[in-house]
Design a protein around this motif. Sequence first.
Motif, mmCIF file in Angstrom:
data_model
loop_
_atom_site.group_PDB
_atom_site.id
_atom_site.type_symbol
_atom_site.label_atom_id
_atom_site.label_comp_id
_atom_site.label_asym_id
_atom_site.label_seq_id
_atom_site.Cartn_x
_atom_site.Cartn_y
_atom_site.Cartn_z
ATOM 1 N N ALA A 183 39.396 34.820 -119.896
ATOM 2 C CA ALA A 183 39.218 35.233 -121.293
ATOM 3 C C ALA A 183 37.826 34.933 -121.813
ATOM 4 C CB ALA A 183 40.267 34.552 -122.175
ATOM 5 N N ALA A 184 37.045 34.124 -121.085
ATOM 6 C CA ALA A 184 35.671 33.828 -121.490
ATOM 7 C C ALA A 184 34.666 34.829 -120.939
ATOM 8 C CB ALA A 184 35.287 32.427 -121.024
ATOM 9 N N LYS A 185 35.117 35.759 -120.095
ATOM 10 C CA LYS A 185 34.207 36.685 -119.429
ATOM 11 C C LYS A 185 33.625 37.743 -120.353
ATOM 12 C CE LYS A 185 34.585 35.495 -114.955
ATOM 13 N NZ LYS A 185 33.448 35.296 -114.031
ATOM 14 N N TRP A 186 34.339 38.097 -121.421
ATOM 15 C CA TRP A 186 33.954 39.269 -122.206
ATOM 16 C C TRP A 186 33.327 38.943 -123.562
ATOM 17 C CZ3 TRP A 186 33.447 43.204 -119.254
ATOM 18 C CH2 TRP A 186 33.273 44.484 -119.782
ATOM 19 N N PRO A 187 33.882 38.058 -124.371
ATOM 20 C CA PRO A 187 33.299 37.818 -125.702
ATOM 21 C C PRO A 187 31.944 37.120 -125.625
ATOM 22 C CG PRO A 187 35.593 37.084 -125.609
ATOM 23 C CD PRO A 187 35.157 37.326 -124.201
ATOM 24 N N HIS A 188 31.106 37.389 -126.615
ATOM 25 C CA HIS A 188 29.889 36.611 -126.814
ATOM 26 C C HIS A 188 30.290 35.193 -127.231
ATOM 27 C CE1 HIS A 188 27.541 40.346 -126.797
ATOM 28 N NE2 HIS A 188 28.420 40.840 -127.640
ATOM 29 N N LYS A 189 29.601 34.184 -126.691
ATOM 30 C CA LYS A 189 29.842 32.785 -127.065
ATOM 31 C C LYS A 189 28.689 32.348 -127.972
ATOM 32 C CE LYS A 189 32.100 28.809 -126.548
ATOM 33 N NZ LYS A 189 32.385 28.302 -125.187
ATOM 34 N N LEU A 226 29.607 24.822 -135.301
ATOM 35 C CA LEU A 226 30.630 25.855 -135.393
ATOM 36 C C LEU A 226 30.465 26.698 -134.132
ATOM 37 C CD1 LEU A 226 32.843 27.351 -137.051
ATOM 38 C CD2 LEU A 226 30.998 28.781 -137.960
ATOM 39 N N ILE A 227 31.503 26.747 -133.317
ATOM 40 C CA ILE A 227 31.468 27.484 -132.055
ATOM 41 C C ILE A 227 32.516 28.587 -132.116
ATOM 42 C CG2 ILE A 227 31.725 27.332 -129.545
ATOM 43 C CD1 ILE A 227 30.970 24.389 -129.740
ATOM 44 N N PHE A 228 32.106 29.792 -131.751
ATOM 45 C CA PHE A 228 33.065 30.897 -131.828
ATOM 46 C C PHE A 228 32.741 31.974 -130.810
ATOM 47 C CE2 PHE A 228 29.735 31.651 -134.923
ATOM 48 C CZ PHE A 228 29.436 32.995 -134.819
ATOM 49 N N GLU A 229 33.729 32.807 -130.545
ATOM 50 C CA GLU A 229 33.576 33.955 -129.658
ATOM 51 C C GLU A 229 33.718 35.235 -130.474
ATOM 52 O OE1 GLU A 229 35.189 32.019 -125.487
ATOM 53 O OE2 GLU A 229 36.532 33.295 -126.657
ATOM 54 N N TYR A 230 33.116 36.300 -129.960
ATOM 55 C CA TYR A 230 33.017 37.547 -130.722
ATOM 56 C C TYR A 230 32.918 38.705 -129.737
ATOM 57 C CZ TYR A 230 30.806 40.825 -134.091
ATOM 58 O OH TYR A 230 30.486 41.890 -134.901
#
Length: 212
Positions: free
Chosen positions: A132-138, A187-191
Motif C-alpha cells: 500500500a506504500a507503493k503508490w501514494p506520495h509520502k 504531520l505525515i501523510f500519503e496522497y
Amino acid sequence: MPARSGAAPCPAPNPRKTASVRKLGPVDIAALRAAVLAIPESVWDAENAAKPNRFEVLDATRHIVFRFIDSPRDWRGSHDRAAWPRWRALLEPVLARAVRPYGYARAVFPRVMLARMPAGGVIHPHIDANPAAKWPHKIHLPILTNAGVVSCFGGERHHFPPGEAVEVNNLGPHWVRNGGDTDRVHLIFEYFDADQPDPDWLEPFLLAGTAR
C-alpha cells in the motif's frame, strides 16, 4: 513476462513518486502548531497505545493517527480514526495547501498522522515495504523541529524546516535522528490521484494474496 501461475506479481512503484525529495513549498502551520503544543501528554500516550502502525524501527516515536489504510496490500481503502472528526477542520486546509503543486482534481489521503520523535530519538534505517506504500506520495510537514534533526532520504541527509512541506522517497532506505534537545513533530501523510489508472499489477497481486 507474465507472472507464473499462483505467483504474486512484483509491485512496481508509482512513476509519479519522487526518487529522493521534492519540495512542495511553505504552508501556514500557525494554528496547527498551537493545537499540537496544547495536546496533553495523556492524549499522546493513549493515542500511541491504540495506533495501528506498530513497527520496531519507529523506536520511541509516538503517533496520533487520524486516517489509516484498511489493508497493507491496497492503498485505495482507508478510514477515519477516532481523532479525525476533532481535527478535520484544522487539518484539511493544511493538507490542501501542501499538495497544491500536484494539481490533482480528485485525490485521497489514505494515511494522515502526527509523529512525535523525542530528543535523542531515532527511526532506524528501513523502507516502507507494504504494497500500500507503493503508490501514494509520502509527504512530511514539519510542525516542531530543531537544528539537530537529520533525515536521510535518497542517500542524502536533509534538515526540513518547520512549515515547509516535502515529498520523500519512502521506498528506498531512509532514517531519522533527533540530535537536538527538543521533540520533533511532523504531520505525515500519503496522497494519491484517484483519477490515475490503477497499475496493471494490482488486481493480480490482490488475487494472488487471496488465494494463499
